[in-house]
Design a protein around this motif. Structure first.
Motif, mmCIF file in Angstrom:
data_model
loop_
_atom_site.group_PDB
_atom_site.id
_atom_site.type_symbol
_atom_site.label_atom_id
_atom_site.label_comp_id
_atom_site.label_asym_id
_atom_site.label_seq_id
_atom_site.Cartn_x
_atom_site.Cartn_y
_atom_site.Cartn_z
ATOM 1 N N ALA A 144 0.834 -1.210 0.000
ATOM 2 C CA ALA A 144 0.000 0.000 0.000
ATOM 3 C C ALA A 144 0.867 1.257 0.000
ATOM 4 O O ALA A 144 0.576 2.231 -0.714
ATOM 5 C CB ALA A 144 -0.928 -0.015 1.211
ATOM 6 N N VAL B 222 2.622 1.656 -3.544
ATOM 7 C CA VAL B 222 1.682 2.084 -4.589
ATOM 8 C C VAL B 222 1.270 3.536 -4.388
ATOM 9 O O VAL B 222 1.143 4.307 -5.355
ATOM 10 C CB VAL B 222 0.440 1.158 -4.619
ATOM 11 C CG1 VAL B 222 -0.624 1.702 -5.584
ATOM 12 C CG2 VAL B 222 0.843 -0.252 -5.034
ATOM 13 N N VAL C 162 -4.902 1.896 -2.095
ATOM 14 C CA VAL C 162 -5.291 0.518 -2.387
ATOM 15 C C VAL C 162 -6.298 0.024 -1.348
ATOM 16 O O VAL C 162 -6.325 0.477 -0.205
ATOM 17 C CB VAL C 162 -4.068 -0.428 -2.414
ATOM 18 C CG1 VAL C 162 -2.994 0.113 -3.328
ATOM 19 C CG2 VAL C 162 -3.511 -0.643 -1.017
ATOM 20 N N VAL D 234 -6.899 -5.900 -0.698
ATOM 21 C CA VAL D 234 -5.642 -6.509 -1.139
ATOM 22 C C VAL D 234 -5.662 -8.014 -0.888
ATOM 23 O O VAL D 234 -5.990 -8.465 0.215
ATOM 24 C CB VAL D 234 -4.442 -5.881 -0.406
ATOM 25 C CG1 VAL D 234 -3.134 -6.513 -0.891
ATOM 26 C CG2 VAL D 234 -4.419 -4.381 -0.608
ATOM 27 N N PHE E 109 -5.338 -6.044 -6.104
ATOM 28 C CA PHE E 109 -5.952 -5.029 -5.251
ATOM 29 C C PHE E 109 -6.853 -4.105 -6.077
ATOM 30 O O PHE E 109 -6.779 -4.072 -7.308
ATOM 31 C CB PHE E 109 -4.888 -4.208 -4.513
ATOM 32 C CG PHE E 109 -4.068 -3.312 -5.407
ATOM 33 C CD1 PHE E 109 -4.479 -2.004 -5.684
ATOM 34 C CD2 PHE E 109 -2.881 -3.767 -5.966
ATOM 35 C CE1 PHE E 109 -3.719 -1.173 -6.504
ATOM 36 C CE2 PHE E 109 -2.121 -2.941 -6.787
ATOM 37 C CZ PHE E 109 -2.545 -1.643 -7.064
ATOM 38 N N GLY F 159 -7.741 -0.253 -6.879
ATOM 39 C CA GLY F 159 -7.108 1.061 -6.788
ATOM 40 C C GLY F 159 -8.143 2.162 -6.701
ATOM 41 O O GLY F 159 -9.249 1.962 -6.195
ATOM 42 N N ARG G 167 -9.203 -2.698 -10.837
ATOM 43 C CA ARG G 167 -8.355 -3.675 -10.150
ATOM 44 C C ARG G 167 -7.018 -3.818 -10.868
ATOM 45 O O ARG G 167 -6.942 -3.703 -12.100
ATOM 46 C CB ARG G 167 -9.065 -5.026 -10.056
ATOM 47 C CG ARG G 167 -10.235 -4.988 -9.090
ATOM 48 C CD ARG G 167 -10.720 -6.376 -8.716
ATOM 49 N NE ARG G 167 -11.376 -7.053 -9.826
ATOM 50 C CZ ARG G 167 -11.814 -8.300 -9.764
ATOM 51 N NH1 ARG G 167 -11.628 -9.017 -8.666
ATOM 52 N NH2 ARG G 167 -12.416 -8.847 -10.802
#
Length: 337
Positions: A12, A15, A23, A26, A39, A41, A46
């Motif tokens: 997380a 990203v 995110v 997950v 995950f 977004g 996804r």
């Protein structure tokens, strides 16, 4: 070989910092060599986040894989998502506890291919011919990619060094399960592939088109995932491997081979030399899969290993496959030739 060690919280953070994306939902995904997560977004989109194991894949090889995927943008394949600075991969330190990898991995974000794995799907009418057409079209597109450094990739599953891999691992070949197979004969057979095919078309190939790397959407559209085994090789290997895997999955149904061949042949014109080797390529790949599956199962005997190929060896399907392919596919190819 150690996999990258990444928690959901670290994912997380990476990203958010690299893609300015929050995110949720997950889920860690099965991956033998890399760390992989599914995950959601921003919004409801996804994604797949993959931390590549640098002990097994160099930056140059990964760069070429991403380049090939860019050539396949009209197909249903994973597409790399650029991060905020436009890069398609980012080096992440401290993920792997191995000096040989310098403790790093490469993070790549991919679009998610919606659908179910072929192994869990009921096959619609004319599916196998459609798969053959798709495989041929993807190979035509990949043939336009320049070679680059990946040509020198030292990869155990490269069909052109199969004889070397089998020679190194032959002690793991389960001869008690396949007593009619002489491993030395298989090694010598695979040793001749390069000489026989030396004038045939060579290009990048997927390298592992099996039922766990094929996605079928609700609309019946077919997608291909997992290009980690990408290799520069003779095009016929992709066709042969796909037919072998699909015949195995369908309990040696020769109709499957026939339909895939018809689909491929509508796009690719395989030569007599290429067709003549399909049977041998399938059997050599089959022996390599059995051998490596047996090795993994032996080394990880205390762990429940989700290795479909080896479980099929145990219940005898592999032995049945060997004899059925021997009879049925040889007869079918003799008709083509």
């Amino acid at each position: 070989m150690p996999r990258p060690e990444v928690t959901k919280e670290e994912l997380a953070e990476d990203v958010l910092n690299l893609y300015t994306m929050k995110v949720s939902d997950v889920k860690e995904q099965l991956s033998y060599d890399d760390a992989m997560f599914l995950f959601t977004g921003n919004g409801s989109e996804r994604y797949i986040a993959k931390y590549y194991n640098t002990c097994l894949m160099s930056k140059e090889v990964l760069t070429k894989i991403l380049e090939v995927l860019a050539h396949l943008k009209r197909f249903k394949v994973p597409r790399p998502v650029p991060c905020s600075d436009g890069a398609l991969m980012t080096e992440i330190p401290g993920c792997i506890t191995s000096e040989g990898c310098k403790g790093r991995s490469f993070l790549v974000l991919f679009t998610y291919i919606d659908g179910d794995l072929l192994c869990f799907q009921k096959k619609p009418d004319k599916f196998w011919r459609k798969l053959g057409v798709l495989l041929a079209e993807i190979n035509v597109s990949m043939s336009r990619v320049e070679v680059g450094g990946i040509y020198d990739r030292d990869f155990a599953w490269d069909p052109l060094i199969l004889h070397r891999t089998l020679s190194e691992e032959k002690s793991h070949f389960p001869s008690h399960l396949l007593p009619d197979v002489d491993i030395e004969t298989v090694i010598n057979t695979s040793l001749g592939f390069n000489d026989i095919l030396q004038d045939c078309p060579k290009q990048f190939i997927h390298g592992d088109v099996n039922e766990y790397n094929i996605i079928v959407g609700k609309d019946g559209e077919i997608g291909i995932i997992d290009f980690n085994d990408l290799i520069y090789c003779y095009r016929v290997f992709d066709v042969a491997h796909c037919i072998g895997y699909m015949m195995e999955a369908q309990k040696c149904d020769i109709h499957v081979a026939r339909q895939i061949f018809e689909g491929c042949s509508s796009i690719l014109s395989l030569s007599r030399r290429e067709l003549g080797l399909v049977y041998y390529i399938i059997l050599c790949r089959f022996i390599l899969s059995v051998t490596c599956g047996n090795k993994v199962s032996t080394l990880l005997s205390v762990v429940v290993v989700p290795w479909g190929s080896f479980s099929k060896v145990k219940n005898g399907l592999r032995s049945k496959l060997y004899s059925c392919v021997n009879l049925q596919l040889t007869f079918y190819l003799s008709q083509l030739l």
